[in-house]
Design an enzyme around this catalytic site. Structure first.
Site, PDB file in Angstrom:
ATOM      1  N   ALA A 179      53.177  49.828  46.575  1.00 21.60           N
ATOM      2  CA  ALA A 179      54.437  50.559  46.502  1.00 21.60           C
ATOM      3  C   ALA A 179      54.374  51.707  47.500  1.00 21.60           C
ATOM      4  O   ALA A 179      53.290  52.107  47.924  1.00 21.60           O
ATOM      5  CB  ALA A 179      54.609  51.111  45.091  1.00 21.60           C
ATOM      6  N   GLY A 183      51.358  46.901  44.350  1.00 25.55           N
ATOM      7  CA  GLY A 183      52.590  46.122  44.375  1.00 25.55           C
ATOM      8  C   GLY A 183      52.546  45.020  45.426  1.00 25.55           C
ATOM      9  O   GLY A 183      53.190  43.976  45.277  1.00 25.55           O
ATOM     10  N   GLU A 205      50.839  42.248  43.872  1.00 27.62           N
ATOM     11  CA  GLU A 205      51.727  41.705  42.830  1.00 27.62           C
ATOM     12  C   GLU A 205      52.805  40.812  43.455  1.00 27.62           C
ATOM     13  O   GLU A 205      53.209  39.815  42.865  1.00 27.62           O
ATOM     14  CB  GLU A 205      52.352  42.851  42.030  1.00 27.62           C
ATOM     15  CG  GLU A 205      51.313  43.519  41.124  1.00 27.62           C
ATOM     16  CD  GLU A 205      51.842  44.750  40.429  1.00 27.62           C
ATOM     17  OE1 GLU A 205      52.328  45.662  41.129  1.00 27.62           O
ATOM     18  OE2 GLU A 205      51.763  44.814  39.202  1.00 27.62           O
ATOM     19  N   GLU A 235      45.911  50.826  41.415  1.00 29.04           N
ATOM     20  CA  GLU A 235      46.803  51.820  40.798  1.00 29.04           C
ATOM     21  C   GLU A 235      46.059  52.831  39.931  1.00 29.04           C
ATOM     22  O   GLU A 235      46.429  53.999  39.863  1.00 29.04           O
ATOM     23  CB  GLU A 235      47.867  51.110  39.946  1.00 29.04           C
ATOM     24  CG  GLU A 235      48.963  50.431  40.733  1.00 29.04           C
ATOM     25  CD  GLU A 235      48.616  49.028  41.190  1.00 29.04           C
ATOM     26  OE1 GLU A 235      47.418  48.654  41.172  1.00 29.04           O
ATOM     27  OE2 GLU A 235      49.546  48.303  41.574  1.00 29.04           O
TER      28      GLU A 235
HETATM   29  N1  CAA Z   1      52.550  54.482  50.256  1.00 30.43           N
HETATM   30  C1  CAA Z   1      52.863  55.405  51.189  1.00 30.43           C
HETATM   31  N2  CAA Z   1      52.039  55.758  52.207  1.00 30.43           N
HETATM   32  C2  CAA Z   1      50.844  55.137  52.265  1.00 30.43           C
HETATM   33  C3  CAA Z   1      50.443  54.178  51.327  1.00 30.43           C
HETATM   34  C4  CAA Z   1      51.360  53.845  50.280  1.00 30.43           C
HETATM   35  N3  CAA Z   1      51.069  52.930  49.360  1.00 30.43           N
HETATM   36  N4  CAA Z   1      49.214  53.750  51.647  1.00 30.43           N
HETATM   37  C5  CAA Z   1      48.846  54.414  52.770  1.00 30.43           C
HETATM   38  N5  CAA Z   1      49.823  55.259  53.136  1.00 30.43           N
HETATM   39  C6  CAA Z   1      49.839  56.128  54.309  1.00 30.43           C
HETATM   40  C7  CAA Z   1      48.745  57.182  54.258  1.00 30.43           C
HETATM   41  O1  CAA Z   1      49.171  58.331  53.571  1.00 30.43           O
HETATM   42  C8  CAA Z   1      48.507  57.443  55.735  1.00 30.43           C
HETATM   43  O2  CAA Z   1      49.532  58.294  56.183  1.00 30.43           O
HETATM   44  P1  CAA Z   1      49.243  59.379  57.346  1.00 30.43           P
HETATM   45  O3  CAA Z   1      48.813  58.578  58.536  1.00 30.43           O
HETATM   46  O4  CAA Z   1      50.531  60.093  57.487  1.00 30.43           O
HETATM   47  O5  CAA Z   1      48.130  60.254  56.801  1.00 30.43           O
HETATM   48  C9  CAA Z   1      48.737  56.077  56.390  1.00 30.43           C
HETATM   49  O6  CAA Z   1      49.514  55.316  55.440  1.00 30.43           O
HETATM   50  C10 CAA Z   1      47.460  55.316  56.686  1.00 30.43           C
HETATM   51  O7  CAA Z   1      46.668  55.290  55.506  1.00 30.43           O
HETATM   52  P2  CAA Z   1      45.075  55.483  55.578  1.00 30.43           P
HETATM   53  O8  CAA Z   1      44.723  56.648  56.425  1.00 30.43           O
HETATM   54  O9  CAA Z   1      44.602  55.484  54.161  1.00 30.43           O
HETATM   55  O10 CAA Z   1      44.642  54.152  56.338  1.00 30.43           O
HETATM   56  P3  CAA Z   1      43.380  53.214  56.119  1.00 30.43           P
HETATM   57  O11 CAA Z   1      43.512  52.138  57.113  1.00 30.43           O
HETATM   58  O12 CAA Z   1      42.136  54.019  56.037  1.00 30.43           O
HETATM   59  O13 CAA Z   1      43.575  52.553  54.657  1.00 30.43           O
HETATM   60  C11 CAA Z   1      44.762  51.446  52.882  1.00 30.43           C
HETATM   61  C12 CAA Z   1      44.649  51.695  54.398  1.00 30.43           C
HETATM   62  C13 CAA Z   1      43.529  50.704  52.380  1.00 30.43           C
HETATM   63  C14 CAA Z   1      46.004  50.631  52.629  1.00 30.43           C
HETATM   64  C15 CAA Z   1      44.849  52.821  52.153  1.00 30.43           C
HETATM   65  O14 CAA Z   1      45.861  53.585  52.756  1.00 30.43           O
HETATM   66  C16 CAA Z   1      45.183  52.730  50.696  1.00 30.43           C
HETATM   67  O15 CAA Z   1      44.304  52.491  49.882  1.00 30.43           O
HETATM   68  N6  CAA Z   1      46.458  52.924  50.333  1.00 30.43           N
HETATM   69  C17 CAA Z   1      46.892  52.994  48.962  1.00 30.43           C
HETATM   70  C18 CAA Z   1      47.004  51.651  48.359  1.00 30.43           C
HETATM   71  C19 CAA Z   1      47.514  51.765  46.957  1.00 30.43           C
HETATM   72  O16 CAA Z   1      47.085  52.593  46.178  1.00 30.43           O
HETATM   73  N7  CAA Z   1      48.448  50.886  46.593  1.00 30.43           N
HETATM   74  C20 CAA Z   1      48.991  50.886  45.294  1.00 30.43           C
HETATM   75  C21 CAA Z   1      50.193  51.747  45.258  1.00 30.43           C
HETATM   76  S1  CAA Z   1      50.812  51.932  43.610  1.00 30.43           S
HETATM   77  C22 CAA Z   1      51.663  50.504  43.320  1.00 30.43           C
HETATM   78  O17 CAA Z   1      51.702  49.618  44.120  1.00 30.43           O
HETATM   79  C23 CAA Z   1      52.330  50.499  41.979  1.00 30.43           C
HETATM   80  C24 CAA Z   1      52.987  49.243  41.617  1.00 30.43           C
HETATM   81  O18 CAA Z   1      52.463  48.474  40.861  1.00 30.43           O
HETATM   82  C25 CAA Z   1      54.315  48.952  42.122  1.00 30.43           C
END
Ligand code: CAA
Length: 701
Positions: free
Chosen positions: A62, A101, A104, A124
């Site tokens: 998400a 998500g 999912e 999450e």
């Molecule tokens: N939403 C918004 N922004 C996000 C994001 C997300 N899910 N994931 C990453 N970003 C942003 C980061 O804040 C970062 O922004 P900046 O460059 O402005 O700092 C940019 O994307 C790059 O992220 P990373 O520096 O972390 O890049 P990376 O290559 O080292 O890692 C990644 C990539 C593994 C995807 C890591 O960003 C990550 O773990 N992201 C979160 C994933 C997550 O938690 N997903 C679940 C979300 S909750 C959900 O999905 C609920 C549901 O059931 C609907």
């Protein structure tokens, strides 16, 4: 179709492509785009639909920035229903990380293929949430309840190979071109008349689950929850997947997801997610600041710290030379490294071969001439400024031009160390936390003359070795240890005022600290603080100050290593036990000092220990030692085990209300004097203006 989602029928396979950099997060436009594309594909000549992503990854979840804002249609469940109810098979083509998500979405598809390097996961829980779009209902149906519980409560991603073994991925593709491979896979499915496989149609036989399984899981997870509430709710969702029909399970999941979304714990954990990423950015350094190549590293000192740092580099394939004063010390250092790796091998987390490879990349020397060719030196000898200066003068003579010279000092003046070299622009602090191969924090300390490219390189290499980096300017103890002073002081003062060691530690552990401050001092060794205090001239002349710590050391009770300190320790298990001898001693000392002991509430214990930390944090911000309040939170969560569910000390202070924190500090000042309780001007100003540290952080860019 839309700016971020395109659709094309390629040879009777409809291809939906998502392009929402950087991580293809499921923003409203993406959800709408996928929904429209799936709907459009129902009406054309395509026989199957491939859902894929441009850029570095499949959908990584998400869009976290949308949380806390009013929801915008279509919600993710509507999109997943459209995918699952498609009359044509939908195939997810996964590369990078399909997370949250994003995974999912893939689970709602009828089939999933992935490149070997792909990872899938439901992280999450790390944001204080649970998968809110069917993850808790679909994973147990396909991979089994136990595997689902492990995957969702840990939040750790799984590689494509293992995901295929678990049934979460159907096909690991061989070639480089995922789109072409996915189209071929889709064609094969169509030709073989593969059914529309919907995970929701699988039922779990409740008889296969051992009685008490879920209660046991809850109990086990509660032991390491440290204030986090999502794990317990995840168990409830998986239990619902076993006991309820799919739609009711989904409804239960949605209810619990919504509860978590508005919880303070999740707000704190989302704060830390973004704070961690921001901390690595240096405000006055452009994004395109050049970096130096780091292909070989030297570590000066092969003790616990030096060895741990060497392991960090060996773990990512960067060769390391460890320098010690003699062969014996060198062999001891290498021996400790081998022992640490062996423990990892015994736990099954590394193969023997990997261990040997890593150890082989660490060489040893006793001769400074052997480190002339390295790109980065990290000095990790004990805390003595004169010794460090001597070492840096030698490094200046032997190291090649352009080499970065870093000190791992926890307290000493980085500028004074840089000043003994002819290249202060190449000198900085890289402060690791013990055990260095485990702890995530790296404080990067910017000297007055440190060059921009040296800082940028330290930040980059820190990330490469898996650290969370935060920038500090030079001061005694930098951000973390400087703030810690008042925390440890008050923990001991509280004893004289009437607390037992257990009461102090349990209050802080109940808050979520991994270990209370007194138990932590016993672990680190009470003699360490004792010796450090002897060389300080800035401490008030007050017999109450660190009275108990001093007395215990003088009695030979140095903490765990001597079997007793604030507590006594079981020699076999190291279990900590209350010691009535210490409790009596505390009472006697209080009486000698004329302190009238009283009952103290947990609330006061928390305020007395945390508010000095917060107050010092405010000073650190005013002085420009830390760049942002959220950097301080990162330092405390990743370096000092401050509970992530509380978001770090500055975030916590904002939640308590800065006016409340300020008023309490004034109350303590009136009770205990200005030596220890002097409100920071910034805290006073913000309290009076009704503002938060977060708001101050935004205003100060
Ligand atoms: N939403 C918004 N922004 C996000 C994001 C997300 N899910 N994931 C990453 N970003 C942003 C980061 O804040 C970062 O922004 P900046 O460059 O402005 O700092 C940019 O994307 C790059 O992220 P990373 O520096 O972390 O890049 P990376 O290559 O080292 O890692 C990644 C990539 C593994 C995807 C890591 O960003 C990550 O773990 N992201 C979160 C994933 C997550 O938690 N997903 C679940 C979300 S909750 C959900 O999905 C609920 C549901 O059931 C609907």
């Amino acid at each position: 179709m839309s700016e971020v989602v395109s659709y094309e029928n390629k040879g009777n396979i409809g291809v939906i492509s998502v392009n929402n950099p950087p991580v293809n997060a499921l923003a409203q436009v993406v959800r709408e785009g996928i929904l429209n594309a799936v709907t459009a594909a129902q009406a054309d000549a395509s026989k199957a639909i491939v859902l894929r992503c441009e850029g570095r990854t499949f959908i990584a979840g998400a869009d976290i920035t949308e949380f806390g804002k009013p929801p915008r249609e279509p919600g993710l469940p509507v999109v997943l229903d459209a995918i699952e109810n498609s009359a044509k098979p939908v195939i997810a083509a996964i590369h990078g990380t399909a997370l949250g998500g994003g995974f999912e979405v893939a689970l709602a598809c009828h089939y999933r293929c992935a490149v070997p390097s792909a990872k899938v996961g439901l992280p999450e829980v790390k944001l204080g949430l649970l998968p809110g779009a069917g993850g808790t209902q679909r994973v147990p149906r396909i991979a089994g309840v136990e595997a689902a519980l492990d995957m969702i409560t840990s939040g750790n991603p799984i590689g494509a190979g293992k995901a295929a073994e678990m049934g979460l991925v159907d096909e690991v593709v061989k070639g480089d071109d995922l789109e072409a491979e996915a189209i071929q896979y889709a064609k094969r499915l169509v030709e073989s008349g593969a059914p529309l496989r919907r995970i929701r149609d699988i039922t779990i036989d409740p008889a296969t689950i051992e009685p008490g399984f879920f209660d046991n899981a809850r109990k086990q997870l509660a032991r390491r929850a440290r204030g986090q509430i999502a794990q317990d709710k995840i168990v409830s969702c998986i239990e619902a997947a076993v006991k309820l029909p799919m739609d009711e399970g989904l409804q239960r999941e949605r209810e619990l997801f919504r509860e978590l979304l508005t919880s303070p714990e999740s707000a704190a954990m989302r704060h830390i997610f973004f704070a961690e990423r921001q901390a690595s950015k240096i405000k006055d350094l452009p994004n395109d600041t050049p970096v130096r190549d780091i292909n070989k590293v030297a570590i000066i000192g092969g003790g616990t710290m030096g060895g741990g740092i060497a392991m960090c580099f060996a773990n990512v394939g960067i060769p390391v030379v460890m320098l010690e004063i003699n062969d014996e010390a060198l062999q001891r250092g290498i021996g400790i490294i081998r022992k640490n790796y062996s423990i990892t091998v015994q736990k099954g987390k590394m193969s023997e071969e990997q261990m040997e490879q890593r150890i082989a990349s660490i060489s040893g020397t006793t001769n400074y001439a052997d480190i002339g060719d390295v790109d980065l030196v990290i000095e990790a000898v004990f805390e003595n400024l004169e010794l460090k200066k001597e070492i840096f003068a030698k490094l200046d003579r032997v190291c090649k031009q352009g080499a970065i010279l870093a000190t791992n000092t926890s307290y000493q003046d980085v500028d004074a160390i840089a000043a003994v070299t002819s290249r202060p622009q190449d000198v900085l602090g890289m402060h690791f936390f013990s055990p260095a191969n485990v702890m995530k924090l790296l404080e990067v300390v910017r000297g007055a003359k440190t060059a921009d490219d040296v800082l940028a390189t330290a930040m980059q290499i820190g990330k490469k070795i898996g650290k969370v980096c935060a920038l500090s300017r030079v001061c005694y103890g930098f951000i973390g240890n400087r703030m810690l002073g008042g925390y440890g002081r008050e923990a001991q003062m509280l004893l004289l005022d009437g607390c037992t060691p257990e009461q102090v530690d349990s209050a802080l552990e109940g808050f979520g600290m991994a270990m209370g401050p007194l138990a932590m001092s016993d672990l680190a060794g009470l003699d360490v603080g004792y010796k450090a205090r002897q060389s300080r001239t800035d401490l008030p002349d007050d017999p109450k100050l660190y009275r108990m710590g001093t007395l215990l050391v003088e009695m030979g009770r140095h903490g765990q290593k001597t079997g007793s300190g604030f507590y006594k320790y079981d020699p076999a298990t190291r279990a900590r036990m209350n010691d009535s001898e210490v409790e009596t001693l505390i009472k006697e000392e209080a009486e000698k000092l004329g302190i009238k002991q009283r009952q103290i509430s947990n609330e006061e214990i928390l305020a007395r220990c945390f508010y000095p930390l917060i107050n010092e944090g405010a000073l650190i911000l005013e002085e420009g030692i830390a760049q942002r309040p959220s950097d301080i939170d990162v330092v405390y969560v990743f370096g000092y085990a401050f509970p992530v569910a509380k978001g770090g000390p500055m975030f916590y202070a904002d939640q308590v209300g800065l006016k409340n924190v300020y008023d309490k500090i004034c109350e303590f000042r009136d009770r205990y004097g200005e030596d220890y309780w002097k409100p920071a001007p910034l805290l006073k100003k913000l309290a009076e203006q009704g503002k938060t540290f977060a708001e101050w952080g935004v205003e100060n860019g």
